[in-house]
Design a protein around this motif. Structure first.
Motif, PDB file in Angstrom:
ATOM      1  N   SER A   1       0.826  -1.195   0.000  1.00  0.00           N
ATOM      2  CA  SER A   1       0.000   0.000   0.000  1.00  0.00           C
ATOM      3  C   SER A   1       0.864   1.250   0.000  1.00  0.00           C
ATOM      4  N   SER A   2       0.217   2.393  -0.244  1.00  0.00           N
ATOM      5  CA  SER A   2       0.943   3.660  -0.258  1.00  0.00           C
ATOM      6  C   SER A   2       1.248   4.066   1.171  1.00  0.00           C
ATOM      7  N   THR A   3       2.491   4.100   1.536  1.00  0.00           N
ATOM      8  CA  THR A   3       2.887   4.454   2.893  1.00  0.00           C
ATOM      9  C   THR A   3       4.287   5.013   2.846  1.00  0.00           C
ATOM     10  N   ARG A   4       4.838   5.305   3.983  1.00  0.00           N
ATOM     11  CA  ARG A   4       6.134   5.958   4.022  1.00  0.00           C
ATOM     12  C   ARG A   4       7.238   4.910   4.154  1.00  0.00           C
ATOM     13  N   TRP A   5       7.739   4.471   3.037  1.00  0.00           N
ATOM     14  CA  TRP A   5       8.787   3.454   2.999  1.00  0.00           C
ATOM     15  C   TRP A   5      10.074   4.060   2.465  1.00  0.00           C
ATOM     16  N   THR A   6      11.186   3.509   2.923  1.00  0.00           N
ATOM     17  CA  THR A   6      12.497   3.900   2.416  1.00  0.00           C
ATOM     18  C   THR A   6      13.284   2.648   2.063  1.00  0.00           C
ATOM     19  N   PHE A   7      13.809   2.614   0.860  1.00  0.00           N
ATOM     20  CA  PHE A   7      14.710   1.552   0.426  1.00  0.00           C
ATOM     21  C   PHE A   7      16.094   1.877   0.975  1.00  0.00           C
ATOM     22  N   GLN A   8      16.650   0.961   1.776  1.00  0.00           N
ATOM     23  CA  GLN A   8      17.870   1.252   2.534  1.00  0.00           C
ATOM     24  C   GLN A   8      18.978   0.255   2.189  1.00  0.00           C
ATOM     25  N   PHE A   9      20.093   0.802   1.724  1.00  0.00           N
ATOM     26  CA  PHE A   9      21.279  -0.004   1.436  1.00  0.00           C
ATOM     27  C   PHE A   9      22.412   0.416   2.356  1.00  0.00           C
ATOM     28  N   ARG A  10      23.095  -0.579   2.930  1.00  0.00           N
ATOM     29  CA  ARG A  10      24.263  -0.339   3.770  1.00  0.00           C
ATOM     30  C   ARG A  10      25.389  -1.246   3.287  1.00  0.00           C
ATOM     31  N   ASP A  11      26.487  -0.644   2.865  1.00  0.00           N
ATOM     32  CA  ASP A  11      27.639  -1.413   2.407  1.00  0.00           C
ATOM     33  C   ASP A  11      28.407  -1.964   3.606  1.00  0.00           C
ATOM     34  N   VAL A  12      29.275  -2.915   3.336  1.00  0.00           N
ATOM     35  CA  VAL A  12      30.166  -3.425   4.383  1.00  0.00           C
ATOM     36  C   VAL A  12      31.140  -2.317   4.774  1.00  0.00           C
ATOM     37  N   PRO A  13      31.375  -2.091   6.058  1.00  0.00           N
ATOM     38  CA  PRO A  13      32.322  -1.042   6.467  1.00  0.00           C
ATOM     39  C   PRO A  13      33.692  -1.225   5.839  1.00  0.00           C
ATOM     40  N   GLU A  14      34.363  -0.115   5.619  1.00  0.00           N
ATOM     41  CA  GLU A  14      35.683  -0.155   5.016  1.00  0.00           C
ATOM     42  C   GLU A  14      36.661  -0.894   5.923  1.00  0.00           C
ATOM     43  N   PRO A  15      37.538  -1.706   5.350  1.00  0.00           N
ATOM     44  CA  PRO A  15      38.507  -2.461   6.163  1.00  0.00           C
ATOM     45  C   PRO A  15      39.641  -1.564   6.636  1.00  0.00           C
ATOM     46  N   GLY A  16      40.389  -2.095   7.606  1.00  0.00           N
ATOM     47  CA  GLY A  16      41.553  -1.361   8.082  1.00  0.00           C
ATOM     48  C   GLY A  16      41.197  -0.341   9.136  1.00  0.00           C
ATOM     49  N   ASN A  17      42.207   0.355   9.611  1.00  0.00           N
ATOM     50  CA  ASN A  17      42.031   1.361  10.659  1.00  0.00           C
ATOM     51  C   ASN A  17      42.478   2.734  10.171  1.00  0.00           C
ATOM     52  N   ARG A  18      41.995   3.100   8.994  1.00  0.00           N
ATOM     53  CA  ARG A  18      42.379   4.388   8.428  1.00  0.00           C
ATOM     54  C   ARG A  18      41.819   5.540   9.246  1.00  0.00           C
ATOM     55  N   ARG A  19      40.648   5.332   9.846  1.00  0.00           N
ATOM     56  CA  ARG A  19      40.000   6.379  10.637  1.00  0.00           C
ATOM     57  C   ARG A  19      39.609   5.807  11.993  1.00  0.00           C
ATOM     58  N   PRO A  20      39.453   6.660  13.001  1.00  0.00           N
ATOM     59  CA  PRO A  20      39.092   6.169  14.343  1.00  0.00           C
ATOM     60  C   PRO A  20      37.605   5.902  14.499  1.00  0.00           C
ATOM     61  N   CYS A  21      36.896   5.726  13.405  1.00  0.00           N
ATOM     62  CA  CYS A  21      35.475   5.437  13.452  1.00  0.00           C
ATOM     63  C   CYS A  21      35.126   4.487  12.307  1.00  0.00           C
ATOM     64  N   THR A  22      33.948   3.906  12.370  1.00  0.00           N
ATOM     65  CA  THR A  22      33.473   3.038  11.294  1.00  0.00           C
ATOM     66  C   THR A  22      33.041   3.887  10.108  1.00  0.00           C
ATOM     67  N   THR A  23      33.448   3.472   8.915  1.00  0.00           N
ATOM     68  CA  THR A  23      33.105   4.200   7.691  1.00  0.00           C
ATOM     69  C   THR A  23      32.496   3.233   6.685  1.00  0.00           C
ATOM     70  N   ARG A  24      31.368   3.635   6.093  1.00  0.00           N
ATOM     71  CA  ARG A  24      30.733   2.784   5.086  1.00  0.00           C
ATOM     72  C   ARG A  24      29.947   3.642   4.104  1.00  0.00           C
ATOM     73  N   LEU A  25      29.688   3.074   2.941  1.00  0.00           N
ATOM     74  CA  LEU A  25      28.837   3.712   1.945  1.00  0.00           C
ATOM     75  C   LEU A  25      27.380   3.345   2.213  1.00  0.00           C
ATOM     76  N   ILE A  26      26.488   4.307   2.034  1.00  0.00           N
ATOM     77  CA  ILE A  26      25.073   4.065   2.280  1.00  0.00           C
ATOM     78  C   ILE A  26      24.245   4.717   1.179  1.00  0.00           C
ATOM     79  N   ALA A  27      22.990   4.281   1.072  1.00  0.00           N
ATOM     80  CA  ALA A  27      22.044   4.917   0.151  1.00  0.00           C
ATOM     81  C   ALA A  27      20.643   4.707   0.693  1.00  0.00           C
TER      82      ALA A  27
END
Length: 274
Positions: A135-161
């Motif tokens: 039905s017509s409602t408030r939906w969002t299609f959500q994509f979450r990539d695997v977090p980037e490997p390594g310790n380049r930054r002191p936080c988790t980093t990932r691509l999202i849409a």
């Protein structure tokens, strides 16, 4: 778009205290949020890649394993997310997320601003007991990539849409994306949301969906809440200075909350969506 993340576990006994501290830091009243997540599995089978012919059997087997591993990394579970807060959009905080981006598409630190984007600004509001994504409602299609490997930054980093679906058949949309016609699992997120500068703060619990509209969602783990602080960076690849500013802001909030909660970067495998 990139998302920078830090997490912490908050015992249920300290929930009210931590929420009060967060409200003071953010200088705003916590806004309730309630989301229903439907998880969809890809139906597209992995395409068999060409394998080396000839040579030792061991070499061929090793090549096949590497090829299969590479193909499997391209298959992700996806979420359809429904906002269940009945008074959403009637004032107060937006249900979108804070995005750090170049305001005019220009470079330079002085032109960067944090803005709030409401990704659910249209569409009707459904009763929380409703379970039909057709039905017509408030939906969002959500994509979450695997977090980037390594310790380049002191936080988790990932691509999202996040893509809002403001009308039509959401299940048909997922089917057209080569995903299962119906969801394979569902859960709900119930908690509060705040904003500090360009950082979104969520204090919530994952819950089992209620069996009827008269019941409340039952926490999967009633002993604890999850604290998530996140910051989204637009065009972070082309403009690394935005990523640096985002990391700096996130680390500043981490230091502010030190002694109240210990925000950390979680293990990469815990956020694996493959």
């Amino acid at each position: 778009m990139h998302e920078l993340l830090l997490h912490a576990s908050v015992p249920t006994a300290r929930h009210a205290q931590v929420l009060s501290v967060l409200a003071g830091v953010a200088a705003m009243q916590p806004q309730p949020f309630h989301e229903r997540h439907l998880i969809y599995k890809p139906t597209r089978p992995p395409t068999r890649a060409a394998v080396q012919i000839g040579g030792s059997q061991a070499v061929q087997q090793n090549s096949m394993q590497k090829a299969k591993a590479g193909l499997q990394e391209d298959l992700f579970y996806l979420h359809l997310v429904e906002d269940l807060v009945e008074d959403a959009g009637k004032g107060g905080m937006s249900n979108g997320d804070v995005v750090m981006e170049d305001e005019h598409g220009l470079s330079g630190e002085d032109e960067v601003s944090g803005i709030i984007e409401d990704e659910h600004s249209s569409g009707s509001i459904q009763d929380p007991s409703h379970t039909d994504p057709k039905s017509s409602t408030r939906w969002t299609f959500q994509f979450r990539d695997v977090p980037e490997p390594g310790n380049r930054r002191p936080c988790t980093t990932r691509l999202i849409a996040d893509t809002p679906i403001t009308g039509g058949d959401a299940s048909a949309f997922m089917s057209a994306m080569e995903y299962t016609d119906s969801h394979i699992s569902t859960h709900q997120l119930v908690g509060h949301r705040l904003t500090h500068l360009s950082t979104a703060i969520l204090l919530f619990r994952p819950c089992h969906p209620p069996s009827s509209s008269a019941q409340k969602p039952e926490p999967i783990d009633p002993r604890t809440y999850i604290l998530q602080v996140s910051l989204r960076v637009s065009n972070g690849i082309a403009k690394p200075q935005l990523m640096s500013r985002g990391v700096k802001e996130l680390m500043s909030l981490k230091e502010t909350l030190r002694g109240v909660v210990e925000l950390e970067s979680v293990e990469r495998g815990m956020l694996d969506t493959r």
